[in-house]
Scaffold this motif. Structure first.
Motif, PDB file in Angstrom:
ATOM      1  N   ASN A  35       0.816  -1.214   0.000  1.00 52.47           N
ATOM      2  CA  ASN A  35       0.000   0.000   0.000  1.00 52.47           C
ATOM      3  C   ASN A  35       0.842   1.254   0.000  1.00 52.47           C
ATOM      4  OD1 ASN A  35      -2.555  -0.929  -0.213  1.00 52.47           O
ATOM      5  ND2 ASN A  35      -2.795  -1.263   1.995  1.00 52.47           N
ATOM      6  N   SER A 158      -9.563   3.385  -8.804  1.00 51.55           N
ATOM      7  CA  SER A 158      -8.482   2.408  -8.824  1.00 51.55           C
ATOM      8  C   SER A 158      -8.979   1.118  -9.466  1.00 51.55           C
ATOM      9  CB  SER A 158      -7.951   2.137  -7.420  1.00 51.55           C
ATOM     10  OG  SER A 158      -8.984   1.635  -6.599  1.00 51.55           O
ATOM     11  N   LEU A 159      -8.040   0.363 -10.020  1.00 51.58           N
ATOM     12  CA  LEU A 159      -8.376  -0.888 -10.701  1.00 51.58           C
ATOM     13  C   LEU A 159      -7.433  -1.956 -10.163  1.00 51.58           C
ATOM     14  CD1 LEU A 159     -10.203  -1.966 -13.001  1.00 51.58           C
ATOM     15  CD2 LEU A 159      -8.315  -1.515 -14.560  1.00 51.58           C
ATOM     16  N   PHE A 160      -7.956  -3.076  -9.703  1.00 50.68           N
ATOM     17  CA  PHE A 160      -7.159  -4.130  -9.076  1.00 50.68           C
ATOM     18  C   PHE A 160      -6.282  -3.560  -7.966  1.00 50.68           C
ATOM     19  CE2 PHE A 160      -7.451  -5.399 -13.665  1.00 50.68           C
ATOM     20  CZ  PHE A 160      -8.500  -6.283 -13.478  1.00 50.68           C
ATOM     21  N   GLY A 161      -6.815  -2.580  -7.234  1.00 54.73           N
ATOM     22  CA  GLY A 161      -6.078  -2.034  -6.099  1.00 54.73           C
ATOM     23  C   GLY A 161      -4.997  -1.036  -6.472  1.00 54.73           C
ATOM     24  N   VAL A 162      -4.798  -0.793  -7.771  1.00 55.52           N
ATOM     25  CA  VAL A 162      -3.779   0.178  -8.170  1.00 55.52           C
ATOM     26  C   VAL A 162      -4.483   1.481  -8.555  1.00 55.52           C
ATOM     27  CG1 VAL A 162      -1.920   0.673  -9.790  1.00 55.52           C
ATOM     28  CG2 VAL A 162      -2.298  -1.669  -8.993  1.00 55.52           C
ATOM     29  N   TYR A 167      -1.760   4.127 -13.564  1.00 56.71           N
ATOM     30  CA  TYR A 167      -2.018   3.603 -14.910  1.00 56.71           C
ATOM     31  C   TYR A 167      -1.745   4.668 -15.953  1.00 56.71           C
ATOM     32  CZ  TYR A 167      -4.323  -0.551 -13.053  1.00 56.71           C
ATOM     33  OH  TYR A 167      -4.578  -1.728 -12.416  1.00 56.71           O
TER      34      TYR A 167
END
Lengths: 324, 330
Positions: A35, A158-162, A167
């Protein structure tokens, strides 16, 4: 010294970043967690995106001091239009159009009128800020209106926690890398930056390429502006007067893109950005006072440059051309 | 005969007074009041125009003074302390009757303000004080405000009340009066409450992006963080974004001039609580102080008045439709 003789500045800075990371990981609990590392990259991704834009211009032996002002004003104007009832897509298109137009004027001044890039863009930055504040909107912080809310995903989603800004940073890096590596214009850009006369003799369209490079930089700047606005639901046009543009140049130079042009690539920007990110994150965790943070940042950056000068002495070419 | 004469006199007097009442009596202070403002000039030097506080003060001063015939001028240094110092220097030679100044920090303008008073100009300071006191100061009592904020944080976060006791502070610029005085107040309270732990105390340059990055790291490091207090609502939209992204329940106590954006922020959950120093109220205080100076005509610098603004702690629950104000076109 001989053992290190072949290290480039990029490798030195990367080494410093790794050393700092190891140091922080050992001494600061919670530093080396997924994180925190994501948070670290997210916090510098805007700086990184702007770094890619600046890096591209510097590779073409130019510099864009209007980058931050243009980003702030064009995105703020788009937000203002959206708040005034324009559909979001139209507001964004107008903002982007304004940004590209200014980029084109920058390029034209530098390529055709042959004003040195540093002066043309310095003046342009001040002019755009004044123009925006006087003619486009009166408040210096513009909030995102309700019909611009879909944009928020760019900064806060966020996507998949990122987080989304990471991105976007990655995408900008990838596209710029492909552009420099595989397109004719990208190769011309590097040729023009390396030696303008030679590029001209070999038949590269030198002036259009210079115009193009400033337009690309304003395009990437607009993306960075959108991420900024989206992540804090507002655009602070005061950044145009801040030292942010120097931070961006620092990331570029620190990563090893020489100001004499023609050298370096996207990877250098990423490395420079990471070092700054690790530094800022570690110092915030340690709760070091803001002014002291600036001192530490300055000293580490100076150290990186000194090490580079020791390991890679100036060659005849840079001595003749100077750094900028 | 005497009673009759009195009666006639009385009747005559009554008739006269009745006639006067029918025509209206002139207010004896009216003429002097309006004369006091003829040909006067008030110059205003904020740290920058273009944000809610300085625009709100300008609007309030203009509305109060211009109808009286006072000329109101704005000199905008746009966040540049040197430009501000130059503006004041040139004003000293231009000699307006009043300079209203908003100090970027406690030191920069101190000597200039003294010079202005010596040159016979009244100096009114608003919201951020210089180390040199002038004729009038209108603004929040920042030390007291810091104390109140400290006490509020203790109330929300004390382990006795079920909080974790961990708090963070996001200041603006470390040398601004708003930061320096408030920290004194907050520190005084925290010294009495060892159960409250200050895990981070950083400055974000009044910028939302920096505030967001700081808050994100602090929450990351202290997942049980109870509250963050920021020193300006415009900057704290960044802090709020970091809290929202973390998904944690962190109490955000911010402060500002009570612009509509603060009430909107409370309404949609961006802020938990906002300490408001009412900007239109401050503008009225300044205008009234200026009116008094023009009428009493004291020697500039001879009387020092401080008018602290009443503070209001707004939350979603105690907020009313008229709690905030807006600029024209907002």
């Amino acid at each position: 010294m001989r053992v290190f003789g072949r290290l480039s500045q990029e490798q030195i800075v990367f080494g410093l970043a790794v050393l700092l990371t190891i140091g922080f990981a050992l001494t600061l609990p919670g530093f080396l967690t997924a994180n925190n590392l994501l948070n670290l990259v997210r916090s510098v991704s805007i700086l990184g995106i702007l770094g890619v834009a600046m890096g591209l211009v510097v590779i073409g032996r130019g510099i864009d001091l209007s980058l931050v002002a243009l980003m702030a004003i064009s995105v703020a104007w788009a937000l203002q239009l959206a708040a005034g009832g324009y559909p979001l897509w139209l507001a964004l298109a107008l903002g982007l159009g304004f940004s590209l137009a200014v980029g084109m004027i920058n390029g034209w001044l530098i390529a055709y009128v042959e004003i040195p890039a540093i002066f043309a863009t310095l003046a342009m930055g001040a002019a755009i800020y004044g123009f925006g504040r006087y003619f486009m909107f009166s408040l210096d912080v513009l909030y995102m209106s309700d019909n611009a809310r879909p944009l928020e995903a760019l900064g806060q989603g966020s996507l998949f926690g990122v987080p989304a800004p990471i991105y976007l940073f990655a995408a900008v890096c990838l596209v710029t890398y492909l552009f420099l590596r595989y397109t004719a214009q990208g190769r011309y850009l590097r040729a023009v930056g390396d030696n303008l006369q030679t590029a001209r003799i070999t038949g590269a369209p030198v002036r259009p390429i210079i115009v193009l490079q400033y337009m690309i930089s304003s395009l990437i700047g607009f993306v960075a502006g959108l991420v900024t606005a989206a992540s804090v639901a507002s655009m602070n046009t005061r950044v145009a007067n801040s030292t942010m543009v120097y931070d961006v140049i620092l990331v570029v130079v620190l990563g090893g893109i020489g100001l004499s042009g023609g050298r370096g690539g996207v990877r250098n920007v990423v490395v420079g950005t990471l070092l700054i990110g690790v530094l800022l994150n570690g110092m915030t965790i340690m709760d070091i006072q803001y002014t002291v943070q600036n001192v530490i940042k300055g000293v580490i950056l100076l150290a990186a440059i000194v090490i580079d000068t020791l390991l890679n002495p100036r060659d005849e070419q840079t001595a003749q051309q100077g750094d900028i | 005969m005497r009673p009759i004469r009195h009666a006639i006199l009385g009747a005559a007097l009554a008739a006269f007074a009745g006639a006067a009442a029918a025509q209206g009596i002139d207010d004896p202070t009216r003429g002097a009041y309006y004369d006091a403002f003829k040909g006067k000039t008030v110059a205003y030097v904020p740290v920058a125009m273009g944000f809610d506080l300085t625009e709100g003060w300008a609007m309030g001063l203009r509305e109060a003074l211009e109808p009286l015939g006072v000329t109101f001028e704005v000199r905008d240094p746009n966040w540049n302390t040197n430009a501000g110092a130059q503006a004041i220097t040139s004003l000293i030679s231009e000699k307006p009757d009043v300079i209203v100044v908003h100090n970027p920090d406690v030191q920069s303008y101190a000597r200039l303000l003294k010079k202005a008073e010596e040159a016979g100009i009244y100096v009114v300071q608003v919201n951020m004080r210089s180390s040199y006191s002038t004729d009038v100061f209108v603004g929040a009592d920042y030390v007291g405000m810091g104390r109140q904020i400290g006490e509020r944080l203790v109330e929300v976060c004390s382990p006795k009340n079920g909080g974790s006791g961990k708090i963070a502070i996001t200041q603006g610029v470390l040398t601004a009066a708003a930061s320096v005085y408030q920290m004194k107040g907050i520190n005084d309270v925290l010294a009495e409450h060892p159960e409250i732990q200050l895990v981070s105390n950083q400055a974000a340059d009044w910028d939302a992006t920096k505030a967001k990055n700081i808050a994100a790291t602090v929450i990351q490091q202290n997942p049980d963080l109870c509250a963050i207090t920021g020193f300006w609502d415009v900057m704290d939209v960044g802090t709020a974004a970091a809290i929202k992204e973390s998904g944690k329940n962190v109490y955000l106590l911010t402060q500002g001039g009570g612009n509509q954006s603060a009430c909107d922020g409370l309404e949609n959950g961006t802020y938990s609580e906002v300490v408001v120093y009412n900007v239109p109220g401050q503008a009225r205080d300044m205008a009234n102080a200026i009116k008094q100076l023009f009428q009493l005509k004291p020697e500039p610098g001879s009387m020092k008045t401080t008018l602290f603004t009443q503070l209001e702690f707004l939350t979603k629950d105690n907020m009313k439709p008229g709690s905030c104000w807006s600029l024209p076109g907002q």
